[in-house]
Motif scaffolding. Structure first.
Motif, PDB file in Angstrom:
ATOM      1  N   HIS A 148       0.866  -1.166   0.000  1.00 41.16           N
ATOM      2  CA  HIS A 148       0.000   0.000   0.000  1.00 41.16           C
ATOM      3  C   HIS A 148       0.908   1.223   0.000  1.00 41.16           C
ATOM      4  CE1 HIS A 148      -3.709  -2.212   1.885  1.00 41.16           C
ATOM      5  NE2 HIS A 148      -3.456  -2.593   0.654  1.00 41.16           N
ATOM      6  N   VAL A 149       0.781   2.076  -0.995  1.00 38.18           N
ATOM      7  CA  VAL A 149       1.693   3.193  -1.183  1.00 38.18           C
ATOM      8  C   VAL A 149       0.937   4.508  -1.072  1.00 38.18           C
ATOM      9  CG1 VAL A 149       3.339   4.301  -2.748  1.00 38.18           C
ATOM     10  CG2 VAL A 149       3.167   1.795  -2.679  1.00 38.18           C
ATOM     11  N   THR A 150       1.483   5.413  -0.265  1.00 37.78           N
ATOM     12  CA  THR A 150       0.955   6.769  -0.130  1.00 37.78           C
ATOM     13  C   THR A 150       2.096   7.728  -0.399  1.00 37.78           C
ATOM     14  OG1 THR A 150      -0.544   6.004   1.605  1.00 37.78           O
ATOM     15  CG2 THR A 150      -0.257   8.385   1.374  1.00 37.78           C
ATOM     16  N   GLU A 151       1.863   8.750  -1.222  1.00 41.18           N
ATOM     17  CA  GLU A 151       2.949   9.672  -1.533  1.00 41.18           C
ATOM     18  C   GLU A 151       2.521  11.117  -1.394  1.00 41.18           C
ATOM     19  OE1 GLU A 151       4.246   9.781  -5.683  1.00 41.18           O
ATOM     20  OE2 GLU A 151       2.619   8.388  -6.151  1.00 41.18           O
ATOM     21  N   THR A 152       3.498  11.942  -1.014  1.00 40.39           N
ATOM     22  CA  THR A 152       3.335  13.386  -0.964  1.00 40.39           C
ATOM     23  C   THR A 152       4.501  14.001  -1.719  1.00 40.39           C
ATOM     24  OG1 THR A 152       4.583  13.637   1.094  1.00 40.39           O
ATOM     25  CG2 THR A 152       2.213  13.239   1.290  1.00 40.39           C
ATOM     26  N   GLU A 153       4.617  15.303  -1.642  1.00 45.71           N
ATOM     27  CA  GLU A 153       5.660  15.999  -2.399  1.00 45.71           C
ATOM     28  C   GLU A 153       7.062  15.589  -1.964  1.00 45.71           C
ATOM     29  OE1 GLU A 153       7.192  18.328  -5.343  1.00 45.71           O
ATOM     30  OE2 GLU A 153       5.072  17.867  -4.986  1.00 45.71           O
ATOM     31  N   ASP A 154       7.263  15.340  -0.663  1.00 43.33           N
ATOM     32  CA  ASP A 154       8.627  15.103  -0.186  1.00 43.33           C
ATOM     33  C   ASP A 154       8.860  13.715   0.404  1.00 43.33           C
ATOM     34  OD1 ASP A 154       7.368  15.185   2.256  1.00 43.33           O
ATOM     35  OD2 ASP A 154       8.308  17.037   2.940  1.00 43.33           O
ATOM     36  N   ARG A 155       7.859  12.844   0.369  1.00 39.68           N
ATOM     37  CA  ARG A 155       8.062  11.507   0.919  1.00 39.68           C
ATOM     38  C   ARG A 155       7.092  10.492   0.313  1.00 39.68           C
ATOM     39  NH1 ARG A 155       6.534  13.609   6.754  1.00 39.68           N
ATOM     40  NH2 ARG A 155       7.726  15.260   5.758  1.00 39.68           N
ATOM     41  N   LEU A 156       7.450   9.237   0.516  1.00 40.49           N
ATOM     42  CA  LEU A 156       6.615   8.143   0.041  1.00 40.49           C
ATOM     43  C   LEU A 156       6.547   7.110   1.160  1.00 40.49           C
ATOM     44  CD1 LEU A 156       6.558   6.851  -3.527  1.00 40.49           C
ATOM     45  CD2 LEU A 156       6.677   5.159  -1.722  1.00 40.49           C
ATOM     46  N   VAL A 157       5.334   6.701   1.513  1.00 45.47           N
ATOM     47  CA  VAL A 157       5.127   5.713   2.565  1.00 45.47           C
ATOM     48  C   VAL A 157       4.701   4.400   1.925  1.00 45.47           C
ATOM     49  CG1 VAL A 157       3.857   5.120   4.660  1.00 45.47           C
ATOM     50  CG2 VAL A 157       4.435   7.516   4.187  1.00 45.47           C
ATOM     51  N   VAL A 158       5.429   3.342   2.224  1.00 44.96           N
ATOM     52  CA  VAL A 158       5.132   2.014   1.700  1.00 44.96           C
ATOM     53  C   VAL A 158       4.788   1.099   2.863  1.00 44.96           C
ATOM     54  CG1 VAL A 158       6.107  -0.036   0.596  1.00 44.96           C
ATOM     55  CG2 VAL A 158       6.559   2.231  -0.365  1.00 44.96           C
ATOM     56  N   GLU A 159       3.597   0.534   2.815  1.00 45.54           N
ATOM     57  CA  GLU A 159       3.181  -0.448   3.820  1.00 45.54           C
ATOM     58  C   GLU A 159       3.224  -1.830   3.198  1.00 45.54           C
ATOM     59  OE1 GLU A 159      -1.082  -1.442   4.817  1.00 45.54           O
ATOM     60  OE2 GLU A 159      -0.559  -0.238   6.589  1.00 45.54           O
ATOM     61  N   LEU A 160       4.038  -2.719   3.769  1.00 49.02           N
ATOM     62  CA  LEU A 160       4.058  -4.106   3.331  1.00 49.02           C
ATOM     63  C   LEU A 160       2.714  -4.727   3.717  1.00 49.02           C
ATOM     64  CD1 LEU A 160       7.627  -5.072   4.648  1.00 49.02           C
ATOM     65  CD2 LEU A 160       7.012  -3.943   2.487  1.00 49.02           C
ATOM     66  N   HIS A 161       2.045  -5.345   2.740  1.00 43.34           N
ATOM     67  CA  HIS A 161       0.667  -5.756   3.016  1.00 43.34           C
ATOM     68  C   HIS A 161       0.398  -7.163   2.471  1.00 43.34           C
ATOM     69  CE1 HIS A 161      -3.452  -4.930   4.244  1.00 43.34           C
ATOM     70  NE2 HIS A 161      -3.853  -5.484   3.125  1.00 43.34           N
ATOM     71  N   ARG A 162       0.853  -8.138   3.249  1.00 44.73           N
ATOM     72  CA  ARG A 162       0.458  -9.537   3.020  1.00 44.73           C
ATOM     73  C   ARG A 162       0.068 -10.116   4.386  1.00 44.73           C
ATOM     74  NH1 ARG A 162       4.178 -13.401   0.761  1.00 44.73           N
ATOM     75  NH2 ARG A 162       2.330 -14.391  -0.149  1.00 44.73           N
ATOM     76  N   PRO A 163      -0.979  -9.575   4.983  1.00 43.15           N
ATOM     77  CA  PRO A 163      -1.311  -9.940   6.368  1.00 43.15           C
ATOM     78  C   PRO A 163      -1.568 -11.423   6.569  1.00 43.15           C
ATOM     79  CG  PRO A 163      -3.132  -8.757   5.327  1.00 43.15           C
ATOM     80  CD  PRO A 163      -1.961  -8.626   4.416  1.00 43.15           C
ATOM     81  N   GLU A 164      -1.990 -12.112   5.527  1.00 46.84           N
ATOM     82  CA  GLU A 164      -2.299 -13.537   5.665  1.00 46.84           C
ATOM     83  C   GLU A 164      -1.056 -14.371   5.936  1.00 46.84           C
ATOM     84  OE1 GLU A 164      -1.329 -12.818   1.355  1.00 46.84           O
ATOM     85  OE2 GLU A 164      -2.422 -11.769   2.957  1.00 46.84           O
ATOM     86  N   VAL A 165       0.131 -13.835   5.621  1.00 44.39           N
ATOM     87  CA  VAL A 165       1.387 -14.535   5.887  1.00 44.39           C
ATOM     88  C   VAL A 165       2.348 -13.631   6.662  1.00 44.39           C
ATOM     89  CG1 VAL A 165       1.299 -16.214   4.006  1.00 44.39           C
ATOM     90  CG2 VAL A 165       2.177 -13.908   3.545  1.00 44.39           C
ATOM     91  N   ARG A 166       1.781 -12.757   7.503  1.00 46.36           N
ATOM     92  CA  ARG A 166       2.576 -11.859   8.350  1.00 46.36           C
ATOM     93  C   ARG A 166       3.575 -11.049   7.530  1.00 46.36           C
ATOM     94  NH1 ARG A 166       3.877 -15.497  13.818  1.00 46.36           N
ATOM     95  NH2 ARG A 166       1.701 -15.735  14.462  1.00 46.36           N
TER      96      ARG A 166
END
Length: 246
Positions: A6-24
Protein backbone atom coordinates in the motif's frame (compact mmCIF):
# COMPACT_ATOMS: atom_id res chain seq x y z
CA UNK A 1 -4.69 -10.77 -6.45
CA UNK A 2 -4.45 -8.15 -3.63
CA UNK A 3 -1.61 -5.66 -3.83
CA UNK A 4 1.49 -6.62 -1.82
CA UNK A 5 2.14 -2.95 -1.02
CA UNK A 6 0.00 0.00 0.00
CA UNK A 7 1.69 3.19 -1.18
CA UNK A 8 0.96 6.77 -0.13
CA UNK A 9 2.95 9.67 -1.53
CA UNK A 10 3.34 13.39 -0.96
CA UNK A 11 5.66 16.00 -2.40
CA UNK A 12 8.63 15.10 -0.19
CA UNK A 13 8.06 11.51 0.92
CA UNK A 14 6.62 8.14 0.04
CA UNK A 15 5.13 5.71 2.57
CA UNK A 16 5.13 2.01 1.70
CA UNK A 17 3.18 -0.45 3.82
CA UNK A 18 4.06 -4.11 3.33
CA UNK A 19 0.67 -5.76 3.02
CA UNK A 20 0.46 -9.54 3.02
CA UNK A 21 -1.31 -9.94 6.37
CA UNK A 22 -2.30 -13.54 5.66
CA UNK A 23 1.39 -14.54 5.89
CA UNK A 24 2.58 -11.86 8.35
CA UNK A 25 3.90 -9.72 5.50
CA UNK A 26 6.35 -12.39 4.35
CA UNK A 27 8.44 -11.14 1.45
CA UNK A 28 7.71 -13.01 -1.79
CA UNK A 29 8.81 -12.40 -5.36
CA UNK A 30 5.75 -10.26 -6.10
CA UNK A 31 6.56 -7.94 -3.19
CA UNK A 32 10.18 -7.78 -4.35
CA UNK A 33 9.07 -6.78 -7.84
CA UNK A 34 6.69 -4.15 -6.44
CA UNK A 35 9.46 -2.70 -4.26
CA UNK A 36 11.72 -2.48 -7.32
CA UNK A 37 8.98 -0.37 -8.86
CA UNK A 38 9.03 1.91 -5.82
CA UNK A 39 12.81 2.23 -6.12
CA UNK A 40 12.53 3.20 -9.78
CA UNK A 41 10.10 5.95 -8.86
CA UNK A 42 12.35 7.28 -6.07
CA UNK A 43 15.47 7.14 -8.23
CA UNK A 44 13.69 9.24 -10.84
CA UNK A 45 12.12 11.62 -8.31
CA UNK A 46 14.09 11.46 -5.04
CA UNK A 47 12.08 11.64 -1.82
CA UNK A 48 12.34 10.21 1.67
CA UNK A 49 10.97 6.66 1.94
CA UNK A 50 9.12 5.30 4.99
CA UNK A 51 8.66 1.52 5.04
CA UNK A 52 6.30 -0.06 7.53
CA UNK A 53 4.18 -3.19 7.86
CA UNK A 54 0.49 -3.95 8.26
CA UNK A 55 -1.34 -5.68 11.08
CA UNK A 56 1.23 -4.99 13.80
CA UNK A 57 4.02 -6.81 11.95
CA UNK A 58 6.85 -5.40 9.82
CA UNK A 59 7.84 -8.56 7.93
CA UNK A 60 8.12 -12.07 9.33
CA UNK A 61 10.79 -13.02 6.80
CA UNK A 62 10.93 -14.41 3.31
CA UNK A 63 7.96 -16.46 2.15
CA UNK A 64 9.07 -19.93 3.30
CA UNK A 65 6.78 -21.80 0.90
CA UNK A 66 8.38 -19.91 -1.99
CA UNK A 67 11.87 -20.03 -0.50
CA UNK A 68 11.73 -23.83 -0.11
CA UNK A 69 11.42 -24.22 -3.87
CA UNK A 70 14.34 -21.96 -4.77
CA UNK A 71 17.53 -23.58 -6.01
CA UNK A 72 21.13 -22.66 -6.77
CA UNK A 73 20.38 -20.35 -9.69
CA UNK A 74 17.81 -18.45 -7.63
CA UNK A 75 20.42 -17.86 -4.93
CA UNK A 76 22.96 -16.68 -7.49
CA UNK A 77 20.40 -14.24 -8.90
CA UNK A 78 20.36 -12.43 -5.54
CA UNK A 79 16.61 -11.83 -5.59
CA UNK A 80 16.40 -10.14 -2.19
CA UNK A 81 19.98 -8.88 -1.90
CA UNK A 82 19.73 -6.96 -5.19
CA UNK A 83 16.57 -5.24 -3.97
CA UNK A 84 17.91 -4.37 -0.52
CA UNK A 85 21.12 -2.97 -2.03
CA UNK A 86 18.98 -0.80 -4.28
CA UNK A 87 16.95 0.42 -1.29
CA UNK A 88 20.12 1.22 0.66
CA UNK A 89 21.43 3.21 -2.31
CA UNK A 90 18.30 5.34 -2.80
CA UNK A 91 19.20 9.04 -3.14
CA UNK A 92 17.23 10.22 -0.09
CA UNK A 93 17.03 8.62 3.38
CA UNK A 94 15.01 5.49 4.10
CA UNK A 95 13.16 5.09 7.42
CA UNK A 96 12.04 1.64 8.59
CA UNK A 97 9.16 1.81 11.10
CA UNK A 98 9.21 -1.59 12.81
CA UNK A 99 6.40 -3.25 14.72
CA UNK A 100 6.17 -6.85 15.82
CA UNK A 101 8.30 -9.31 13.89
CA UNK A 102 11.19 -8.18 11.69
CA UNK A 103 12.84 -11.52 11.05
CA UNK A 104 15.03 -13.03 8.35
CA UNK A 105 14.50 -11.12 5.13
CA UNK A 106 12.36 -8.64 7.06
CA UNK A 107 15.31 -7.85 9.32
CA UNK A 108 17.60 -7.54 6.31
CA UNK A 109 15.19 -5.08 4.73
CA UNK A 110 15.30 -3.06 7.95
CA UNK A 111 19.12 -3.21 8.01
CA UNK A 112 19.16 -1.62 4.53
CA UNK A 113 17.35 1.47 5.83
CA UNK A 114 19.15 4.57 7.06
CA UNK A 115 16.98 4.85 10.18
CA UNK A 116 15.12 2.25 12.22
CA UNK A 117 12.49 3.10 14.83
CA UNK A 118 10.25 0.57 16.55
CA UNK A 119 7.48 -0.28 18.98
CA UNK A 120 7.97 -2.19 22.25
CA UNK A 121 6.63 -5.28 20.45
CA UNK A 122 9.62 -5.51 18.10
CA UNK A 123 11.37 -8.84 17.75
CA UNK A 124 14.24 -8.63 15.27
CA UNK A 125 16.83 -11.17 14.19
CA UNK A 126 17.99 -13.71 11.64
CA UNK A 127 16.93 -17.31 12.32
CA UNK A 128 18.00 -18.55 8.88
CA UNK A 129 20.59 -21.09 10.08
CA UNK A 130 17.75 -22.90 11.87
CA UNK A 131 16.20 -23.41 8.42
CA UNK A 132 19.40 -24.73 6.88
CA UNK A 133 20.35 -21.54 5.00
CA UNK A 134 22.16 -18.29 5.72
CA UNK A 135 20.92 -14.68 5.65
CA UNK A 136 22.32 -13.81 2.23
CA UNK A 137 20.63 -10.45 1.64
CA UNK A 138 22.95 -8.26 3.69
CA UNK A 139 22.83 -9.43 7.31
CA UNK A 140 26.23 -11.16 7.25
CA UNK A 141 27.97 -7.83 6.68
CA UNK A 142 25.48 -5.03 7.44
CA UNK A 143 24.67 -6.37 10.91
CA UNK A 144 28.33 -6.40 11.95
CA UNK A 145 28.61 -2.76 10.87
CA UNK A 146 25.47 -1.85 12.79
CA UNK A 147 25.92 -3.66 16.13
CA UNK A 148 29.50 -4.96 16.18
CA UNK A 149 30.92 -8.42 15.66
CA UNK A 150 30.11 -10.17 18.99
CA UNK A 151 26.38 -9.42 18.95
CA UNK A 152 26.15 -9.95 15.19
CA UNK A 153 27.62 -13.44 15.59
CA UNK A 154 25.17 -14.25 18.39
CA UNK A 155 22.28 -13.24 16.14
CA UNK A 156 23.58 -14.91 12.98
CA UNK A 157 25.15 -18.08 14.40
CA UNK A 158 23.10 -18.73 17.53
CA UNK A 159 19.71 -17.46 16.40
CA UNK A 160 19.34 -14.74 19.03
CA UNK A 161 16.23 -12.59 18.55
CA UNK A 162 16.44 -9.09 20.02
CA UNK A 163 13.64 -7.33 21.85
CA UNK A 164 13.02 -3.64 21.22
CA UNK A 165 14.95 -2.65 24.35
CA UNK A 166 17.88 -4.88 23.38
CA UNK A 167 17.87 -3.43 19.86
CA UNK A 168 17.84 0.09 21.32
CA UNK A 169 20.73 -0.71 23.66
CA UNK A 170 22.68 -2.04 20.66
CA UNK A 171 21.80 1.11 18.66
CA UNK A 172 20.20 -1.06 16.00
CA UNK A 173 17.14 1.14 16.42
CA UNK A 174 17.17 4.76 17.56
CA UNK A 175 13.85 5.10 19.40
CA UNK A 176 10.82 3.20 20.71
CA UNK A 177 7.24 4.39 20.29
CA UNK A 178 3.82 3.01 21.14
CA UNK A 179 2.20 1.26 18.15
CA UNK A 180 -0.34 4.00 17.53
CA UNK A 181 2.46 6.60 17.53
CA UNK A 182 4.98 4.74 15.34
CA UNK A 183 3.99 6.14 11.95
CA UNK A 184 3.70 9.65 13.40
CA UNK A 185 7.24 9.31 14.75
CA UNK A 186 8.44 8.22 11.31
CA UNK A 187 6.78 11.28 9.78
CA UNK A 188 8.35 13.52 12.44
CA UNK A 189 11.76 12.20 11.42
CA UNK A 190 10.88 12.71 7.75
CA UNK A 191 9.83 16.28 8.62
CA UNK A 192 13.27 16.92 10.14
CA UNK A 193 14.89 15.59 6.98
CA UNK A 194 12.59 17.77 4.86
CA UNK A 195 13.81 20.89 6.66
CA UNK A 196 17.33 20.25 5.39
CA UNK A 197 18.51 21.18 1.91
CA UNK A 198 17.59 18.18 -0.30
CA UNK A 199 20.75 18.34 -2.39
CA UNK A 200 22.93 18.53 0.72
CA UNK A 201 21.11 15.51 2.18
CA UNK A 202 21.54 13.50 -1.01
CA UNK A 203 25.23 14.28 -1.36
CA UNK A 204 25.91 13.71 2.35
CA UNK A 205 24.28 10.27 2.15
CA UNK A 206 26.42 9.37 -0.87
CA UNK A 207 29.62 10.57 0.80
CA UNK A 208 28.75 8.77 4.04
CA UNK A 209 28.58 5.44 2.19
CA UNK A 210 31.73 6.00 0.14
CA UNK A 211 34.64 3.62 0.91
CA UNK A 212 37.19 4.82 3.47
CA UNK A 213 39.94 5.19 0.88
CA UNK A 214 37.81 7.69 -1.08
CA UNK A 215 38.07 10.23 1.75
CA UNK A 216 38.95 13.07 2.09
CA UNK A 217 38.98 13.74 -1.65
CA UNK A 218 35.32 12.81 -2.13
CA UNK A 219 34.36 15.12 0.75
CA UNK A 220 36.16 18.01 -0.89
CA UNK A 221 34.60 17.37 -4.30
CA UNK A 222 31.13 17.07 -2.78
CA UNK A 223 31.62 20.27 -0.82
CA UNK A 224 32.80 22.04 -3.97
CA UNK A 225 29.47 21.16 -5.62
CA UNK A 226 27.46 22.38 -2.64
CA UNK A 227 29.49 25.60 -2.33
CA UNK A 228 28.14 26.58 -5.77
CA UNK A 229 24.47 25.79 -5.06
CA UNK A 230 21.87 28.52 -4.74
CA UNK A 231 20.54 26.87 -1.58
CA UNK A 232 23.89 27.32 0.17
CA UNK A 233 23.86 31.09 -0.42
CA UNK A 234 20.16 31.47 0.41
CA UNK A 235 20.24 29.38 3.59
CA UNK A 236 23.41 31.00 4.90
CA UNK A 237 22.05 34.47 4.20
CA UNK A 238 18.85 33.58 6.05
CA UNK A 239 20.96 32.41 8.99
CA UNK A 240 22.92 35.68 9.02
CA UNK A 241 19.70 37.70 8.77
CA UNK A 242 18.16 35.84 11.70
CA UNK A 243 21.32 36.33 13.75
CA UNK A 244 21.36 40.04 12.96
CA UNK A 245 17.71 40.37 13.95
CA UNK A 246 18.03 38.51 17.24
Amino acid sequence: MPAALHVTETEDRLVVELHRPEVRNAIDRRMVDDLHGVCGDLEERPRTLIITGSGGIFASGADIAELRERRRDDALAGINSTLFARIAALPMPVIAALDGYALGGGAELAFAADFRIATPRLRIGNPETGLGILPAAGATWRLKELVGEPLAKEILLAGRILTAEEALDARLITSIHEPDELLRAAHDLADRIARQDPLAVRITKSVFHAPREAHPMIDQLAQAILFESDAKFDRMQQFLDRKKGS
